[in-house]
Design a protein around this motif. Structure first.
Motif, short mmCIF file in Angstrom:
data_model
loop_
_atom_site.label_atom_id
_atom_site.label_comp_id
_atom_site.label_asym_id
_atom_site.label_seq_id
_atom_site.Cartn_x
_atom_site.Cartn_y
_atom_site.Cartn_z
N GLU A 15 0.62 -1.08 -0.03
CA GLU A 15 0.10 0.01 0.03
C GLU A 15 0.92 1.22 0.10
O GLU A 15 0.51 2.26 -0.28
CB GLU A 15 -0.83 -0.07 1.22
N LEU A 16 2.38 1.12 0.46
CA LEU A 16 3.11 2.42 0.42
C LEU A 16 4.12 1.84 -0.30
O LEU A 16 4.64 0.58 -0.22
CB LEU A 16 3.53 2.65 1.99
N ASP A 17 5.08 2.74 -0.89
CA ASP A 17 6.27 2.56 -1.59
C ASP A 17 7.27 1.82 -0.90
O ASP A 17 7.43 2.24 0.36
CB ASP A 17 6.82 3.96 -1.95
N SER A 18 7.90 0.63 -1.21
CA SER A 18 8.77 -0.27 -0.62
C SER A 18 10.18 0.78 -0.16
O SER A 18 10.77 0.19 0.84
CB SER A 18 9.11 -1.30 -1.38
N ALA A 19 10.32 1.75 -0.95
CA ALA A 19 11.57 2.57 -0.55
C ALA A 19 11.35 3.55 0.66
O ALA A 19 12.25 4.18 1.03
CB ALA A 19 11.80 3.34 -1.75
N LEU A 20 10.19 3.50 1.38
CA LEU A 20 10.01 4.24 2.42
C LEU A 20 10.66 4.18 3.53
O LEU A 20 10.82 3.07 3.92
CB LEU A 20 8.28 4.13 2.77
N ASP A 21 11.37 5.10 4.24
CA ASP A 21 12.05 5.10 5.22
C ASP A 21 11.10 5.37 6.35
O ASP A 21 10.49 6.34 6.96
CB ASP A 21 13.05 6.37 5.41
N VAL A 22 10.51 4.21 6.93
CA VAL A 22 9.32 4.19 7.80
C VAL A 22 9.57 4.82 9.36
O VAL A 22 9.00 5.49 10.09
CB VAL A 22 8.62 2.93 8.11
N ASP A 23 11.01 4.66 9.80
CA ASP A 23 11.50 5.37 10.76
C ASP A 23 11.26 7.07 10.71
O ASP A 23 10.83 7.46 11.68
CB ASP A 23 12.94 4.80 11.26
N ALA A 24 11.83 7.25 9.71
CA ALA A 24 12.01 8.83 9.37
C ALA A 24 10.54 9.50 9.35
O ALA A 24 10.18 10.57 9.80
CB ALA A 24 12.87 9.25 8.38
N LEU A 25 9.57 8.84 8.46
CA LEU A 25 8.34 9.20 8.52
C LEU A 25 7.67 8.86 9.73
O LEU A 25 6.58 10.09 9.83
CB LEU A 25 7.60 8.57 7.26
N ALA A 26 7.73 8.08 10.47
CA ALA A 26 7.01 8.08 11.76
C ALA A 26 7.48 8.98 12.82
O ALA A 26 6.54 9.55 13.49
CB ALA A 26 7.37 6.66 12.55
N THR A 27 8.71 9.45 12.67
CA THR A 27 9.14 10.55 13.53
C THR A 27 8.51 12.00 12.85
O THR A 27 7.84 12.70 13.65
CB THR A 27 10.68 10.95 13.45
N THR A 28 8.36 12.09 11.62
CA THR A 28 7.56 13.34 10.97
C THR A 28 6.17 13.31 11.31
O THR A 28 5.74 14.27 11.69
CB THR A 28 7.93 13.46 9.65
N VAL A 29 5.47 12.26 11.15
CA VAL A 29 4.15 12.18 11.54
C VAL A 29 3.87 12.58 13.07
O VAL A 29 2.97 13.35 13.39
CB VAL A 29 3.45 10.71 11.23
N LEU A 30 4.55 12.00 14.03
CA LEU A 30 4.59 12.33 15.21
C LEU A 30 4.66 13.90 15.47
O LEU A 30 4.06 14.57 16.34
CB LEU A 30 5.53 11.19 16.12
N ALA A 31 5.68 14.40 14.93
CA ALA A 31 5.90 15.74 15.00
C ALA A 31 4.88 16.76 14.54
O ALA A 31 4.58 17.35 15.13
CB ALA A 31 7.44 16.16 14.34
N VAL A 32 4.41 16.23 13.36
CA VAL A 32 3.45 17.14 12.65
C VAL A 32 2.24 16.82 13.56
O VAL A 32 1.43 17.97 13.98
CB VAL A 32 3.09 16.54 11.44
N ARG A 33 1.89 15.79 14.25
CA ARG A 33 0.80 15.43 15.10
C ARG A 33 0.78 16.44 16.26
O ARG A 33 -0.30 16.95 16.56
CB ARG A 33 0.66 14.31 15.32
N GLN A 34 2.01 16.55 17.12
CA GLN A 34 2.12 17.18 18.13
C GLN A 34 2.12 18.74 17.82
O GLN A 34 1.34 19.42 18.53
CB GLN A 34 3.41 16.77 18.67
N GLY A 35 2.51 19.17 16.82
CA GLY A 35 2.61 20.55 16.45
C GLY A 35 1.11 20.97 16.03
O GLY A 35 0.68 22.27 16.37
N ALA A 36 0.21 20.12 15.36
CA ALA A 36 -0.91 20.23 14.95
C ALA A 36 -1.95 20.34 16.25
O ALA A 36 -2.61 21.18 16.54
CB ALA A 36 -1.65 19.36 14.21
#
Length: 76
Positions: free
Chosen positions: A21-42
């Motif tokens: 469902e997501l690109d296999s080249a995805l850096d899940v660790d980096a994106l998880a950090t980004t999602v959490l940061a955006v969530r908290q900022g929001a």
């Protein structure tokens, strides 16, 4: 608590990669950090504005960060 939330996000992203469902080249660790940061900022923005709208916009923006899988069908 943040480590637990970040790990939960990482697991969901990794599952999306595994299912195609997501690109296999995805850096899940980096994106998880980004999602959490955006969530908290929001959350901070929504509290400051006394409105859920900043949180909704941030959620929509997060979805735009997710690269779709390529050449693999998603398991349903």
């Amino acid at each position: 608590m943040f480590a637990w939330i970040q790990e939960s996000i990482r697991e969901v992203l990794a599952e999306g990669v595994a299912r195609g469902e997501l690109d296999s080249a995805l850096d899940v660790d980096a994106l998880a950090t980004t999602v959490l940061a955006v969530r908290q900022g929001a959350y901070v923005l929504a509290r400051g504005a006394q409105s859920e709208e900043p949180f909704r916009r941030a959620a929509a923006g997060i979805l735009q960060l997710l690269p779709e899988g390529r050449g693999q069908s998603a398991a349903v």
